[in-house]
Design a protein around this motif. Sequence first.
Motif, PDB file in Angstrom:
ATOM      1  N   MET A 139      52.558  12.324  70.775  1.00  0.00           N
ATOM      2  CA  MET A 139      52.180  13.312  69.771  1.00  0.00           C
ATOM      3  C   MET A 139      53.362  13.577  68.847  1.00  0.00           C
ATOM      4  N   GLU A 140      53.057  13.728  67.592  1.00  0.00           N
ATOM      5  CA  GLU A 140      54.061  14.029  66.578  1.00  0.00           C
ATOM      6  C   GLU A 140      54.686  15.403  66.852  1.00  0.00           C
ATOM      7  N   THR A 141      56.008  15.493  66.712  1.00  0.00           N
ATOM      8  CA  THR A 141      56.683  16.769  67.004  1.00  0.00           C
ATOM      9  C   THR A 141      57.537  17.239  65.833  1.00  0.00           C
ATOM     10  N   ASN A 142      57.168  16.873  64.647  1.00  0.00           N
ATOM     11  CA  ASN A 142      57.962  17.290  63.485  1.00  0.00           C
ATOM     12  C   ASN A 142      57.098  17.878  62.378  1.00  0.00           C
ATOM     13  N   GLY A 143      56.012  18.539  62.754  1.00  0.00           N
ATOM     14  CA  GLY A 143      55.096  19.099  61.775  1.00  0.00           C
ATOM     15  C   GLY A 143      55.482  20.511  61.360  1.00  0.00           C
ATOM     16  N   TRP A 144      55.108  20.853  60.128  1.00  0.00           N
ATOM     17  CA  TRP A 144      55.442  22.148  59.534  1.00  0.00           C
ATOM     18  C   TRP A 144      54.198  22.840  59.003  1.00  0.00           C
ATOM     19  N   SER A 145      54.255  24.157  59.011  1.00  0.00           N
ATOM     20  CA  SER A 145      53.341  24.970  58.211  1.00  0.00           C
ATOM     21  C   SER A 145      54.187  25.578  57.097  1.00  0.00           C
ATOM     22  N   VAL A 146      53.615  25.650  55.921  1.00  0.00           N
ATOM     23  CA  VAL A 146      54.282  26.267  54.777  1.00  0.00           C
ATOM     24  C   VAL A 146      53.518  27.549  54.486  1.00  0.00           C
TER      25      VAL A 146
END
Length: 188
Positions: free
Chosen positions: A1-8
């Motif tokens: 699973m991707e572990t570098n996601g952001w919410s803006v």
Amino acid sequence: METNGWSVMGTDTIASEHMVAAIRAIGHDPHWVISRSKDHAKYFSIDTGIPNSSTDVNKALKDPRVVFSYVNTILARRGYYIAAACAAGKHILCDGPISSSSKNARTLVAEVNRAGLVLAVNEPHRASTIHQAMRRLLLEGEIGKLQSLIVIRGSPSSHPQNEEAKRSATRETCFSIFRSTTSTWRAF
């Protein structure tokens, strides 16, 4: 699973012109944009290529790909978004200041520390040449006793960037700094 996601969280000029690109430049991916305005979130999402937009902060914070939250909203909303991201276990980057009250700022910092998370503060205007000139003029006493200062960034039609949004946008981003005669004011 991707572990570098952001919410803006927020759709201000700093996010659209600098921070979304900076997030991508380090190999991370913005997945959500959150705004109190559904239209601002939608147009910001289209303009920046962020796949998801909402007015519901919990949608973004429940996304398991989101590890980081960038808070780029009006000062009055920053504490809410910081607390929400902290409660969801997200690391936080927030445009400074994080609060208009040092007491509230200390509470937010303590909350993030207790959760074992990182709260980093971005001071995007500190190095601005106009701000440095204002600081110099203030320190040298060239403009007298400062009572109020308004710095306007952008214009009513400069944000959101989307052409359809430009036709209906009427907002401008203003930053106000007030100094009372009894308070201590630290020049930038």
